[in-house]
Design a protein around this motif. Sequence first.
Motif, short mmCIF file in Angstrom:
data_model
loop_
_atom_site.label_atom_id
_atom_site.label_comp_id
_atom_site.label_asym_id
_atom_site.label_seq_id
_atom_site.Cartn_x
_atom_site.Cartn_y
_atom_site.Cartn_z
N TRP A 194 0.81 -1.22 0.00
CA TRP A 194 0.00 0.00 0.00
C TRP A 194 0.84 1.27 0.00
N ASP A 195 2.13 1.12 0.27
CA ASP A 195 2.98 2.30 0.23
C ASP A 195 3.69 2.46 -1.12
N TYR A 196 3.28 1.67 -2.09
CA TYR A 196 3.87 1.78 -3.42
C TYR A 196 3.78 3.22 -3.94
N ARG A 197 4.82 3.69 -4.58
CA ARG A 197 4.77 4.98 -5.28
C ARG A 197 5.33 4.79 -6.69
N PRO B 167 0.64 7.31 -5.51
CA PRO B 167 0.21 5.98 -5.07
C PRO B 167 -0.62 5.35 -6.19
#
Lengths: 363, 597
Positions: A178-181, A187
């Motif tokens: 969920w912290d993917y950038r 996000p």
Amino acid sequence: MTSESHTTAARERIERSEEHEGIDEITILWISEGMSCDGDTVSLTAAMQPSIEDVVLGLIPGLPKVNLVNKVLSPSLGGEDFLTPYRQAARGELDTPFILVIEGSVPNQDIIEGDGFWTSFGNDPATGQPQTINWWIDQLAPKAWAVVAAGTCATYGGIHGMAGNPTGSMGLGDYLGWDYRSTAGLPIVNVPGCPIQPENFMETLVWVLQHAAGDAPPPPLDHMLRPQWLFGKTVHEGCDRGSYYEQADFGLDYNSPKCMVKTGCWGPVVNCNVPKRGWMAGIGGCPNVGGICIGCTMPGFPDAFMPFMDEPPGGTLSSMVIKPYGAIIRRLRGVTNEMVNHEPKWRHRKNKLTSGYDPYWRP
Amino acid sequence: MTTTESRPTGRKPAQIVDMSWDPVTRIIGNLGIYTKIDFANREVTECHSTSSLFRGYSVFMKGKDPRDAGFITSRICGICGDNHTTCSNYAQQMAYGIKPPPMAEHITNLGEAAEYMFDHTIYQDNLLFVDYCEAMVKATNPGVLARAERTASPRGDIHGYRTIADIMRSYNPFEGEVYKEALKISRVTREMFCLMEGRHVHPSTLYPGGVGTMPQPGIFTDYLSRLMHIIDFVKKSVAMADDIFDFFYEALPGYEEVGRRRILLGCWGAWQDPAVADYRYATMNEWGKAMYVTPGVIVDGKLVTNDLVDINLGIRIMLGSSFYDDWVNEQPFVTHDPLGNPVDMRHPWNQTTVPVPQKREFDGNYSWVMSPRWYHKETDKHLALDTGGGPLARLWSTALSGLVDTRYVSSGGGSVRIQLPKGESLPETTLEWRIPQWSNTIERGRARPYFVAYAAAMALQFLEESMELLRAGETKVFQDFEVPDEAIGCGFHEAVRGVLSHHLVIKDKKIANYHPYPPTPWNASPRDIYGTPGPYEDAVQGQPIFEENGPDDFKGVDIMRTVRSFDPCLPCGVHMYMGKGKTLNVVHSPTYGANHG
Ligand code: SF4
Ligand code: SF4
């Protein structure tokens, strides 16, 4: 909210027209080979405001030039010819930045012992064996300018991530973290819906493209990474039948034009704008035309809403206290809304399957 | 399956090239087509069709509340999800012992009619006809295009195109008039669908027991006025298709061999007659025959049966080249049907799906699709029935049975007659589809616009009957029910591209077993345990190649036309690719397109 942001963006554009740093050309690499029914692509072709042709043919001012690569809509010849831009992107050699659109949930390839695959997208040139969707996401997500998840399968796992599924399917957030950038610092942009409401998707895509052009801030997303302006209200708040609810006048079966909360509608706690917007050209929808809301846009879909045709738990209470009314209702709904805004615990990428699947299940 | 033995004299030494299309674009789902082509003798010598996606509906439905089945199974398909919901509701209605009110049946029928009109139109005009458009014909058979420029359209007075080449130009993607018009029509017909079923793809207003759609006059007039605006488009489509397809037979003698199979067609019937359908298994033969498209199994041009009980009991799910374990040693769920007939272990009621992911091997297992077959008692054979892309089998079966006789559609004497009212520019028109000589690529394509006309005509009847009921105050749309502790049910319907069945077993009020069988497993199935190829494989394998290009710039248009004639599960048709193939000395393991980067 929409118009406010547009105003700000326009003003900013004028102020910094000198140091404009937008992208002029961008490629959309759309992969529908996840656990999907391809219904989001089909739904997209119903959009008119704007239509996908409008975006691709450059009818919407201020957007970068868009190259759309989608299997269903592709004018390419297919096969390797179709895969060329994906292969280039995987090697980091695509000559434009790209938006990766994923349709369908991501199966868990790690629970397979030995060879084999749940779903594939083309073949591995080295072995001739099917190339898994997981491999493609692993290659492409780190290099993507933005990642957009189309439909509830891709966002949160959806139908194919249901309890008892044998594939360990999950949404992109659980797969990528969920912290993917993305390379643009964004996000994952989640557009849930089973399938996507056509205009909800196109509006979000246009906003992302306006951001790419340097003309708009990033689209405002909520804690589940949904566009706030689309998913900030509940079904109930936009429903034609709301006044029946207010009068505590409930339909007892599906023959009734009244509020359907007693026959299974989850509208009061579901984040979705479909009754307000209609399905296409303002026509159709769900509770407004006689369909119970089954929560198809929600992280908890479908398990938290099943069995669909029963009154939601808590519905009895809130439809009873509707007579005294008020703040208490909002608080009760807030609790349930919080609950259905969570995914079931079995959607994860550990190398074991916890969905409850038993291959020899017999009653 | 091999290429070089016992050829007639005059054959050249084979020059075999592997050609593959994976992924096949402009389709829904993951389809791969792997062929070997003999360029010296211009024919396809081998074909394998693969599907590389497993999701597991029949697995995760187990243990769920049976009422949820229609909502879940819709999600099997992103183009014909409503056909699944409808079929699931039919199966549940049998299990629950209920019959929806007539108004609900009409609303469902109207929704399904709109679905057929939408899906067949977008498919035919925006996908399939791209293979017959000017640009494609120019790239594959320039001589044919030159001839088309010189050939007047026999039905130009109806559709307005002077020459055959003018028709071909109208199909050019993104630019041709008909291509663009069809996109518009696909939006209007989807609006008609949403008026009845709420949302497209996954409908919101269908329930076991009926619908939630409120039968107000407005929804019927909104539907009718849209229908009347597209009715002339429907008439023109039929005339254009006839012109194009007749021209191909004439311009390329022998074209009837392209995609030709033995006539092995299956149709499970569509649109219930509310006066007859009660969903009981015991009366299934009667109400099946009252459907407005008549079910039937056709072998070598003869109607083997149109009794849904026979059809049901003949279904067999075979393995052979699929990634699953067999269930043959499990306990059967259903040993006898409600009439006391024995039910086979390979019948969907008794199937258990056990996925086993593994490597793809073309001489072993190569597909996630199983091999549905129909057991023909008389010959003791498991027949690889196909659906003719849907319309071909539907019209053929209805014509042979001669049971449909309604206000606008009638059948019998080897044909189906469809009457459409006056539209904006064309007068009242009667169309007649006649049983063709072959089950081949061209006839699958020709049947499609005729069936759109059929759906439009039936919609008119359903509208009239709905209005009669409405005016009589019969507006009930839902029948309440209790889920029984134990029950079985089956539903039969036509998804857009052909046969659709759902089989359901309930124990302790929960789903104990559920198996949906849509058309694509029938059409796209791999070789079964007896080595019988599935219909795509069979139709492509052995077909001649008319394309003028050699291996280096080969497009594969004749193969594309064949696969696409079956309507491989999507609105947007296969646009198969061809790279430059690789010439093989030893022919075994297939390569893939050679220009991978
Ligand atoms: S039908 Fe559903 S969304 Fe509409 S008022 Fe009732 S509970 Fe709310
Ligand atoms: S109203 Fe409910 S069922 Fe309808 S689209 Fe929204 S979330 Fe899905």
